[in-house]
Design an enzyme around this catalytic site. Structure first.
Site, short mmCIF file in Angstrom:
data_model
loop_
_atom_site.label_atom_id
_atom_site.label_comp_id
_atom_site.label_asym_id
_atom_site.label_seq_id
_atom_site.Cartn_x
_atom_site.Cartn_y
_atom_site.Cartn_z
N HIS A 213 -15.62 -7.59 -8.65
CA HIS A 213 -15.30 -6.65 -9.73
C HIS A 213 -16.35 -6.65 -10.85
O HIS A 213 -16.46 -5.67 -11.58
CB HIS A 213 -13.91 -6.98 -10.30
CG HIS A 213 -12.82 -6.90 -9.27
ND1 HIS A 213 -12.74 -7.75 -8.20
CD2 HIS A 213 -11.78 -6.04 -9.13
CE1 HIS A 213 -11.70 -7.44 -7.46
NE2 HIS A 213 -11.09 -6.40 -7.99
N GLU B 37 0.84 -1.20 0.00
CA GLU B 37 0.00 0.00 0.00
C GLU B 37 0.88 1.26 0.00
O GLU B 37 0.56 2.25 -0.65
CB GLU B 37 -0.95 0.01 1.20
CG GLU B 37 -1.98 -1.12 1.22
CD GLU B 37 -2.85 -1.20 -0.03
OE1 GLU B 37 -3.09 -0.17 -0.67
OE2 GLU B 37 -3.27 -2.31 -0.38
O1 X8Z Z 1 -9.15 -6.21 -5.98
C1 X8Z Z 1 -8.00 -6.33 -5.61
C2 X8Z Z 1 -7.45 -5.38 -4.58
C3 X8Z Z 1 -7.83 -3.97 -4.86
S1 X8Z Z 1 -6.96 -3.30 -6.19
C4 X8Z Z 1 -8.01 -5.75 -3.23
N1 X8Z Z 1 -7.21 -7.33 -6.09
C5 X8Z Z 1 -7.71 -8.35 -7.03
C6 X8Z Z 1 -8.68 -9.31 -6.36
O2 X8Z Z 1 -8.83 -9.26 -5.15
O3 X8Z Z 1 -9.25 -10.16 -7.07
C7 X8Z Z 1 -5.81 -7.56 -5.76
C8 X8Z Z 1 -5.45 -8.84 -6.44
C9 X8Z Z 1 -6.48 -9.05 -7.50
ZN ZN Z 2 -2.61 -2.40 -4.71
#
Ligand code: X8Z
Ligand code: ZN
Length: 564
Positions: A514, A387
């Site tokens: 997402h 971070e």
């Molecule tokens: O969503 C994220 C972070 C925020 S950028 C927590 N990531 C992806 C996930 O959790 O699927 C980090 C790794 C991939």
């Molecule tokens: Zn990050």
């Protein structure tokens, strides 16, 4: 004149024609040219005003979001929504003003580029009604996602159906070795998240596509890829995946053999795909939690330094100080005073907070913060450094215009932060900072470490790649059979199947945040490629000798200069 009032079919035809012209004449970026104004002075004046107003807006919205994330009251939520609504209005107005220029013909590259960002990076081309509608659809889907609670195995009395994603579901999926419990938890989560938001998602696809078409793209997938500024982006990532696939296959077959030994042929088919619920993660995207089942040398100590951190009396604050010292050892700046004053390092016990670790830029060149419910363990030590790398990036581009204050491409921020994590979670580094006291030269320790990295990084590659392949397909071909399209990709790239049969009444892609939250995912695939390239370049600058996984850039001014 702006295009919201023009019939979409005309726009689609114009867009297709525009693309043809571009391809034949080799002109790129000729999207969304509506205005005729080519007065450079006026464009500069507009951008100056935009810069200060957008930074001010960003400060207000970030402050309201911060207040809500660190104290989740209804009052703070209302305030956040108010600020976000104001920002949405501002974005729409700015877009309209930007559209009065013919940015492709302005005689200043920086001006052209900023106007292009402003115009193409937005759904502001939609009518007010649709602009609000898509915003609300996304909020509703996010709300559904965050409010899902599921029942534990063998307990369907609603009274006990209170398992949350984080930490309950995630914990079961990483720690349980009972395949019935894993299948049950997986099914509960997927059944409860997807179906209630399926119709909303279908409408979202429709409006997102309309916005993209108004911006001169064929569909919203093409618009997402445009951010990379590479005309053959899809081929480049496909080639990258092709080069990783042989390594993934080796990992896959090795893990399958180990799981077969544990669960037997009724659960794991010796020559077949892997059921996604047995890989230590709800989405089968990171397999590191099953290291205990697959470590090549289980009798050798793991590299988890949590016990040592506890023995040495680490606190969250000390972890942040240690991370800061890592960056100053490279010759980079210490964290500003506001960082130490306002960041949230621990989970408070007097109020509800959002615990996902995140790094914040308040857009005023002063205020930067991290929010993390830090626990004293190795994962959080790595996360603290990760971070803080985002904050370093913010500090380094603070003097850029507002529209440039972002990663060099959508994968860059994460790529840089992950590259730093590679130096931290590393036998040599942990030894140097006095946390790993075993022999770092042992062959077995190194092989176990590399297996753990493979479970994290190699296993993630096909997942990170396919999420947006699915989205691109849905945006391009429509929402019919979206669930079978999802499982086709999961099988083709990951070799993963669901624990139980699925139908079109399910909507399993929505189980990954997402998707409902409208957050692109290909950036994580790009970041995965970049992090090793960045790490390797910094190691070269640091004069590292030996295998890459033993490189630690700590105290290398040369690596720091390159990173800066
Ligand atoms: O969503 C994220 C972070 C925020 S950028 C927590 N990531 C992806 C996930 O959790 O699927 C980090 C790794 C991939
Ligand atoms: Zn990050």
């Amino acid at each position: 004149m702006i295009c919201v009032w023009i019939d979409t079919r005309v726009l689609v035809a114009a867009a297709v024609l525009g693309l043809l012209v571009e391809r034949v004449l080799g002109i790129t970026d000729a999207r969304l040219v509506q205005g005729t104004n080519v007065n450079l002075g006026e464009a500069l004046q507009f951008l100056r005003e935009y810069d200060s107003e957008a930074s001010r807006m960003c400060f207000r919205v970030s402050s309201a979001r911060w207040a809500y994330s660190t104290n989740m009251t209804d009052h703070n939520k209302r305030r956040m929504i108010e600020e976000q609504t104001l920002q949405a209005k501002f974005d729409k107005l700015s877009w309209k003003r930007a559209m009065t220029f013919d940015w492709t013909r302005l005689p200043d590259q920086m001006v052209r580029r900023q106007l292009k960002f402003l115009i193409t990076n937005s759904r502001a081309s939609l009518s007010d009604e649709k602009y609000n509608e898509i915003y609300h659809l996304i909020s509703e889907m996010k709300d559904i996602y965050s409010h899902v609670r599921i029942c534990p195995l063998n307990n369907h009395e609603t009274l006990f159906c209170d398992l949350e994603l984080d930490p309950d579901v995630l914990r079961i999926m990483s720690n349980s070795r009972n395949h019935m419990e894993l299948a049950h938890t997986w099914k509960e989560w997927h059944d409860k998240v997807g179906p209630p938001m399926k119709n909303k998602f279908m409408r979202y696809v429709q409006i997102a596509n309309q916005a993209a078409r108004m911006n001169g793209f064929l569909d919203a997938g093409e618009e997402m890829r445009y951010a990379y500024e590479e005309s053959d982006f899809e081929n480049q990532v496909a080639e990258a995946w092709k080069s990783l696939q042989p390594l993934y296959r080796e990992l896959f077959t090795y893990v399958r053999r180990k799981l077969l030994q544990l669960y037997g042929p009724n659960v794991i088919r010796p020559e077949g795909p892997l059921p996604g619920h047995l890989l230590g993660n709800l989405w089968a995207q990171d397999w590191s939690k099953i290291i205990d089942l697959v470590a090549p040398y289980p009798e050798y100590t793991s590299m988890d330094v949590t016990d040592e951190m506890l023995r040495q009396g680490f606190t969250p604050l000390r972890m942040f100080q240690m991370a800061e010292e890592f960056y100053t050892s490279l010759g980079l700046q210490p964290m500003p005073p506001e960082f130490w004053r306002f960041s949230m390092f621990d989970k408070p016990n007097d109020r509800k907070v959002q615990c996902t670790a995140s790094a914040w830029d308040f857009c005023n060149k002063i205020d930067y913060r991290i929010k993390q419910c830090t626990e004293v363990n190795m994962d959080d030590l790595i996360s603290t450094h990760h971070e803080m790398a985002h904050i370093q990036y913010y500090l380094h581009y603070a003097e850029q215009p507002y529209l440039y204050r972002d990663g060099a491409n959508p994968g860059f921020h994460e790529g840089v932060s992950n590259a730093i994590s590679l130096s931290i979670f590393n036998p040599v580094h942990l030894h140097r900072v006095g946390l790993f006291n075993q022999n770092t030269d042992s062959y077995e320790t190194n092989i176990n470490f590399l297996m753990l990295m493979a479970l994290r990084k190699v296993a993630f590659a096909p997942f990170a790649y396919l999420i947006d392949l699915w989205r691109y397909e849905i945006f391009q071909n429509g929402v019919q059979n979206m669930n079978s399209a999802w499982w086709e990709l999961r099988l083709r790239y990951q070799g993963v199947i669901p624990p139980i049969p699925r139908t079109e009444s399910h909507f399993d892609a929505a189980a990954k945040r997402h998707i409902p939250a409208d957050i692109p995912y290909m950036k994580y695939f790009v970041a995965l490629l970049l992090e090793f390239q960045i790490h390797s370049s910094m190691c070269f600058a640091a004069g590292h000798e030996g295998p890459l996984h033993t490189c630690d850039i700590y105290r290398s001014r040369e690596a720091g200069r390159l990173l800066a």
